[in-house]
Design an enzyme around this catalytic site. Sequence first.
Site, PDB file in Angstrom:
ATOM      1  N   SER A  45       0.845  -1.198   0.000  1.00  0.00           N
ATOM      2  CA  SER A  45       0.000   0.000   0.000  1.00  0.00           C
ATOM      3  C   SER A  45       0.882   1.250   0.000  1.00  0.00           C
ATOM      4  CB  SER A  45      -0.931   0.000   1.218  1.00  0.00           C
ATOM      5  OG  SER A  45      -0.209  -0.282   2.395  1.00  0.00           O
ATOM      6  N   ASP A  83       5.782  -6.835   2.489  1.00  0.00           N
ATOM      7  CA  ASP A  83       5.035  -7.392   1.350  1.00  0.00           C
ATOM      8  C   ASP A  83       5.925  -7.668   0.148  1.00  0.00           C
ATOM      9  OD1 ASP A  83       2.403  -7.675   2.078  1.00  0.00           O
ATOM     10  OD2 ASP A  83       1.762  -5.713   1.322  1.00  0.00           O
ATOM     11  N   GLU A 114       0.134 -12.299  -1.454  1.00  0.00           N
ATOM     12  CA  GLU A 114      -1.290 -12.494  -1.683  1.00  0.00           C
ATOM     13  C   GLU A 114      -1.557 -13.813  -2.399  1.00  0.00           C
ATOM     14  OE1 GLU A 114      -2.876  -9.089  -3.778  1.00  0.00           O
ATOM     15  OE2 GLU A 114      -2.058  -7.692  -2.305  1.00  0.00           O
ATOM     16  N   GLU A 181      -8.577  -9.845   4.143  1.00  0.00           N
ATOM     17  CA  GLU A 181      -8.966  -8.490   3.717  1.00  0.00           C
ATOM     18  C   GLU A 181     -10.388  -8.451   3.175  1.00  0.00           C
ATOM     19  OE1 GLU A 181      -6.051  -6.258   1.570  1.00  0.00           O
ATOM     20  OE2 GLU A 181      -7.450  -4.630   1.151  1.00  0.00           O
TER      21      GLU A 181
HETATM   22  O1  KIV Z   1      -0.344  -3.414   1.692  1.00  0.00           O
HETATM   23  C1  KIV Z   1      -1.032  -3.394   2.717  1.00  0.00           C
HETATM   24  O2  KIV Z   1      -1.156  -2.368   3.392  1.00  0.00           O
HETATM   25  C2  KIV Z   1      -1.709  -4.620   3.113  1.00  0.00           C
HETATM   26  C3  KIV Z   1      -2.714  -4.540   4.213  1.00  0.00           C
HETATM   27  C4  KIV Z   1      -3.893  -3.831   3.725  1.00  0.00           C
HETATM   28  C5  KIV Z   1      -3.040  -5.876   4.760  1.00  0.00           C
HETATM   29  O3  KIV Z   1      -1.483  -5.623   2.537  1.00  0.00           O
END
Ligand code: KIV
Length: 279
Positions: A45, A83, A114, A181
């Site tokens: 994000s 991530d 994911e 999510e």
């Molecule tokens: O990238 C992010 O902020 C996320 C959260 C929304 C779980 O993956």
Amino acid sequence: MHKTVQDIINMKKEKKKISVITSYDYTLASLCDKAGIDVMLVGDSAGMVMLGYENTIPVTMNQMCMFTEAVSKARKNSLLVADLPFMSYQTSIEDAINNSGRLIKAGADAIKLEGGSIMAETISAIVDVGIPVMGHIGLQPQTTMLSEGYKVQGKTKDSAIKLIEDAKELEGIGVFSIALEMISHEVGQIISESVRIPTIGIGSGVNCDGQVLVVQDLLGMYDKIKPKFAKRYMNLSEDIVKSLEEYKTEVESGAFPAKENTFSMNEEELKKLREALGS
Ligand code: KIV
């Protein structure tokens, strides 16, 4: 010593709720860590809230490593999860392992990616090399978003069963927790009761084992999207704009910098300087 993956797993056993917040930079991460947040997530994000992209698709590994390094310098207590961005793990298992390794070298304790059963082989391979993985099912911004947009997941019997099966499969292949999510709260609860590992909800109801929010949403700093699930604990953007306007006014009027913001020469040296300059 900061929290470990095992500490987070134990919190579910001890029926303690887990607080997770996204972090991308040194300054805010220091404050999140100081507040005692259990897990800091360097989410992709970052692409939206830090880099101004429309979605998370353009985010690169180099960018994720840079954010992860900054947050890792700030953290003292929290677990740090980062991530894998779009196309850093979907291309091959080798890419997935290499890129997970890059995030760990940048300071993460674990990675998140994911996908449910479709990612099982990839996740297994990452876990096998000793890198802890957080799963992520339900709305998957890197892919579901492309086809469906922001839509609550698990609202029908069949989609709910698929999510429950995905969660169980991820647990079976060794993820240490799963982000859920935008899943209906009923399915969020069923999944949380069906697996022994912690579930971390974002828009998936109060019965998840923990909750995650994007820090800019929580602080009221990002106005482009205002998801229903993102509670604002303050309206920081208003305060920031007010302060910046005040600064501009003071610069224009000469009220800033004041004496207390100014450095001086000693009188004697100033006198000598004036003489030397003939003034
Ligand atoms: O990238 C992010 O902020 C996320 C959260 C929304 C779980 O993956």
